[in-house]
Design a protein around this motif. Structure first.
Motif, PDB file in Angstrom:
ATOM      1  N   ILE A   9       0.876  -1.024  -0.169  1.00 18.52           N
ATOM      2  CA  ILE A   9      -0.363   0.072  -0.356  1.00 18.52           C
ATOM      3  C   ILE A   9       0.653   1.454   0.314  1.00 18.52           C
ATOM      4  O   ILE A   9       0.263   2.369  -0.752  1.00 18.52           O
ATOM      5  N   TYR A 190      -8.006   6.522  -3.832  1.00 16.72           N
ATOM      6  CA  TYR A 190      -7.856   6.093  -2.646  1.00 16.72           C
ATOM      7  C   TYR A 190      -8.666   7.567  -2.169  1.00 16.72           C
ATOM      8  O   TYR A 190      -9.357   8.122  -3.401  1.00 16.72           O
ATOM      9  N   CYS A 191      -8.313   8.434  -1.438  1.00 21.94           N
ATOM     10  CA  CYS A 191      -9.341   9.543  -1.110  1.00 21.94           C
ATOM     11  C   CYS A 191      -8.635  10.239   0.404  1.00 21.94           C
ATOM     12  O   CYS A 191      -7.995   9.379   0.772  1.00 21.94           O
ATOM     13  N   LYS A 205      -5.666   9.141   5.445  1.00 23.81           N
ATOM     14  CA  LYS A 205      -5.611   8.907   3.682  1.00 23.81           C
ATOM     15  C   LYS A 205      -5.500   7.709   3.943  1.00 23.81           C
ATOM     16  O   LYS A 205      -5.914   6.574   4.160  1.00 23.81           O
ATOM     17  N   HIS A 207      -6.534   4.287   1.138  1.00 24.42           N
ATOM     18  CA  HIS A 207      -6.734   3.134   0.271  1.00 24.42           C
ATOM     19  C   HIS A 207      -7.667   2.741  -0.079  1.00 24.42           C
ATOM     20  O   HIS A 207      -7.920   2.040   0.979  1.00 24.42           O
TER      21      HIS A 207
END
Ligand SMILES: CC(C)(COP(=O)(O)OP(=O)(O)OC[C@H]1O[C@@H](n2cnc3c(N)ncnc32)[C@H](O)[C@@H]1OP(=O)(O)O)[C@@H](O)C(=O)NCCC(=O)NCCS
Length: 222
Positions: A9, A190-191, A205, A207
């Motif tokens: 990741i 992702y965001c 964060k 993923h």
């Protein structure tokens, strides 16, 4: 089966996924369990739950740990025993004692190790999530999407909230009132999300990945 998949990741965060295709007896024979874990296993009724639990132990063994290295705090949050975790031969790139998070859902088990506080969640994509979406998320984030996309996005957002909850593990955190996802496109993978709790704002964060009929979400503390 052997390891189903590992996902790098970040350079210091890796998820390991086991597909629990073996029967419970095969999994049980393949792992060493401490007394507490044996007792927990005995109390589980559902076969899927037993497999999920044993699949986590298979993963621990795969990366060079055992069930004896895994402990839980009073809230149920898992951590690796400091003395035995360090310096073990393992596939994880981090030389430091890693943080661990665990999720299991039907046929998959997953663990994630990271140098940063980490939370993960594995969610089966189910249409029912659209009905319950108003209870946990901003439904504006589902506008304009097909039904399939709505199911997928709501599953990601549920996973975001579970994952952040797993990092914090604090009483009183409410999914709709304290954890907020920034809007995102499913294709991004992702965001960002924030936790506003106890007069503090924390940024995470996120993923996310598709895994057959599941969504896998990983949250990392900035
Ligand atoms: C505890 C909780 C996070 C578990 O998640 P889940 O989706 O039911 O199950 P998962 O398979 O993804 O995760 C289970 C694993 O999470 C870990 N876990 C359990 N409690 C935890 C905690 N307080 N913090 C971090 N990790 C935790 C454990 O490792 C557990 O597996 P194990 O006991 O077999 O080792 C979840 O049940 C929960 O309480 N969520 C918050 C409550 C909430 O606010 N819900 C809805 C509001 S709208």
């Amino acid at each position: 089966m052997p390891l189903y998949k590992s996902i790098a990741i970040t350079p210091e965060t890796t998820a390991y996924i086991w597909k629990n295709s073996e029967d419970v007896e095969t999994l049980f024979d393949a792992v060493s369990l401490n007394t507490t874990s044996k007792m927990r296993l005995e109390k589980m009724n559902a076969l899927a739950h037993k497999k999920g639990y044993l699949g986590v132990r298979m993963l621990l063994q795969y990366i060079g740990y055992t069930d004896f290295d895994l402990l839980y705090d009073a809230t149920g949050k898992p951590y690796l025993m400091p003395e035995t975790g360090n310096g073990k031969k393992n596939h994880h790139p981090s030389p430091k004692q890693p943080h661990i998070s665990i999720s299991h859902s039907h046929e998959f088990s997953c663990i994630c190790l990271s140098n940063e506080p980490v939370g993960i969640d594995l969610e089966l994509k189910k249409s029912k999530i659209i009905q319950i979406a108003p209870r946990f998320m901003d439904t504006k984030h589902l506008e304009g999407l097909s039904e399939k996309e709505q199911i997928e996005k709501a599953s990601v957002i549920w996973g975001i909230k579970e994952s952040i909850f797993k990092i914090k593990s604090e009483k009183g955190i409410s999914f709709p009132n304290h954890i907020f996802e920034e809007d995102f496109e499913l294709s991004q993978g992702y965001c960002n999300a924030t936790l506003n709790f106890n007069n503090q704002k924390e940024l995470f964060k996120i993923h996310f990945y598709n895994l057959e009929d599941y969504i896998f979400v990983c949250a990392l503390n900035y």
